[in-house]
Design a protein around this motif. Structure first.
Motif, PDB file in Angstrom:
ATOM      1  N   THR A  37     -28.447 -53.582  22.570  1.00 31.49           N
ATOM      2  CA  THR A  37     -29.380 -52.536  22.993  1.00 31.49           C
ATOM      3  C   THR A  37     -28.704 -51.435  23.809  1.00 31.49           C
ATOM      4  OG1 THR A  37     -29.998 -53.704  25.014  1.00 31.49           O
ATOM      5  CG2 THR A  37     -31.286 -54.198  23.023  1.00 31.49           C
ATOM      6  N   VAL A  38     -27.382 -51.545  23.997  1.00 36.04           N
ATOM      7  CA  VAL A  38     -26.655 -50.543  24.781  1.00 36.04           C
ATOM      8  C   VAL A  38     -26.322 -49.346  23.899  1.00 36.04           C
ATOM      9  CG1 VAL A  38     -24.528 -50.053  26.060  1.00 36.04           C
ATOM     10  CG2 VAL A  38     -25.696 -52.248  26.366  1.00 36.04           C
ATOM     11  N   LYS A  39     -26.681 -48.163  24.383  1.00 35.53           N
ATOM     12  CA  LYS A  39     -26.366 -46.929  23.671  1.00 35.53           C
ATOM     13  C   LYS A  39     -25.009 -46.397  24.108  1.00 35.53           C
ATOM     14  CE  LYS A  39     -28.432 -42.492  22.457  1.00 35.53           C
ATOM     15  NZ  LYS A  39     -29.604 -41.634  22.663  1.00 35.53           N
ATOM     16  N   ALA A  74     -19.403 -43.610  33.850  1.00 34.09           N
ATOM     17  CA  ALA A  74     -18.966 -43.864  35.222  1.00 34.09           C
ATOM     18  C   ALA A  74     -18.990 -42.523  35.943  1.00 34.09           C
ATOM     19  CB  ALA A  74     -17.571 -44.453  35.241  1.00 34.09           C
ATOM     20  N   VAL A  75     -19.939 -42.350  36.882  1.00 34.20           N
ATOM     21  CA  VAL A  75     -20.178 -41.020  37.481  1.00 34.20           C
ATOM     22  C   VAL A  75     -20.360 -41.016  38.999  1.00 34.20           C
ATOM     23  CG1 VAL A  75     -21.119 -39.912  35.411  1.00 34.20           C
ATOM     24  CG2 VAL A  75     -22.617 -41.250  36.862  1.00 34.20           C
ATOM     25  N   PRO A  76     -19.725 -41.593  39.918  1.00 30.46           N
ATOM     26  CA  PRO A  76     -18.670 -42.602  39.771  1.00 30.46           C
ATOM     27  C   PRO A  76     -19.216 -44.008  39.586  1.00 30.46           C
ATOM     28  CG  PRO A  76     -18.930 -42.113  42.085  1.00 30.46           C
ATOM     29  CD  PRO A  76     -19.886 -41.211  41.312  1.00 30.46           C
ATOM     30  N   ASP A  77     -20.499 -44.248  39.946  1.00 28.08           N
ATOM     31  CA  ASP A  77     -21.069 -45.571  39.677  1.00 28.08           C
ATOM     32  C   ASP A  77     -21.240 -45.756  38.175  1.00 28.08           C
ATOM     33  OD1 ASP A  77     -21.381 -46.364  42.390  1.00 28.08           O
ATOM     34  OD2 ASP A  77     -23.124 -45.047  42.533  1.00 28.08           O
ATOM     35  N   THR A  78     -21.229 -46.993  37.747  1.00 28.41           N
ATOM     36  CA  THR A  78     -21.345 -47.296  36.323  1.00 28.41           C
ATOM     37  C   THR A  78     -22.813 -47.388  35.945  1.00 28.41           C
ATOM     38  OG1 THR A  78     -19.285 -48.538  36.496  1.00 28.41           O
ATOM     39  CG2 THR A  78     -20.592 -48.851  34.501  1.00 28.41           C
ATOM     40  N   ILE A  79     -23.205 -46.595  34.952  1.00 28.88           N
ATOM     41  CA  ILE A  79     -24.587 -46.576  34.475  1.00 28.88           C
ATOM     42  C   ILE A  79     -24.588 -46.961  33.004  1.00 28.88           C
ATOM     43  CG2 ILE A  79     -26.692 -45.235  34.201  1.00 28.88           C
ATOM     44  CD1 ILE A  79     -25.523 -43.259  36.264  1.00 28.88           C
ATOM     45  N   ILE A  80     -25.451 -47.922  32.660  1.00 25.75           N
ATOM     46  CA  ILE A  80     -25.605 -48.362  31.278  1.00 25.75           C
ATOM     47  C   ILE A  80     -26.897 -47.763  30.750  1.00 25.75           C
ATOM     48  CG2 ILE A  80     -25.825 -50.345  29.737  1.00 25.75           C
ATOM     49  CD1 ILE A  80     -24.368 -51.967  31.943  1.00 25.75           C
ATOM     50  N   PHE A  81     -26.805 -47.072  29.636  1.00 24.51           N
ATOM     51  CA  PHE A  81     -27.967 -46.465  28.987  1.00 24.51           C
ATOM     52  C   PHE A  81     -28.317 -47.277  27.746  1.00 24.51           C
ATOM     53  CE2 PHE A  81     -25.960 -43.175  31.436  1.00 24.51           C
ATOM     54  CZ  PHE A  81     -27.021 -42.501  32.014  1.00 24.51           C
ATOM     55  N   PHE A  82     -29.603 -47.529  27.575  1.00 23.42           N
ATOM     56  CA  PHE A  82     -30.073 -48.351  26.468  1.00 23.42           C
ATOM     57  C   PHE A  82     -30.744 -47.504  25.396  1.00 23.42           C
ATOM     58  CE2 PHE A  82     -29.912 -50.951  30.260  1.00 23.42           C
ATOM     59  CZ  PHE A  82     -29.192 -52.040  29.823  1.00 23.42           C
TER      60      PHE A  82
END
Length: 67
Positions: free
Chosen positions: A18-20, A24-32
């Motif tokens: 389900t990960v799109k 890293a901005v700087p924290d890591t963000i996962i977009f689905f």
């Protein structure tokens, strides 16, 4: 699935199907794929390694045993 840690220290299992994409901005963000996102403590490199290990485990379990 891989186990990651949200910013509030809560553990979360991520379904890789389900990960799109990941930023890293700087924290890591996962977009689905459904539009949701989650910020995690792990770096992109750590997530990448976890994905490789998960996929290797899936591959090992999918190979039929030799007769």
């Amino acid at each position: 699935m891989i186990l990651l840690t949200k910013l509030d220290q809560q553990k979360v299992l991520i379904n890789l199907e389900t990960v799109k994409y990941i930023e890293a901005v700087p924290d890591t963000i996962i977009f689905f794929t459904n539009g949701d996102s989650v910020m995690v403590l792990e770096s992109m490199e750590a997530i990448s390694q976890a994905v490789v290990e998960y996929q290797a485990a899936v591959f090992r379990h999918s190979i039929p045993a030799s007769p």
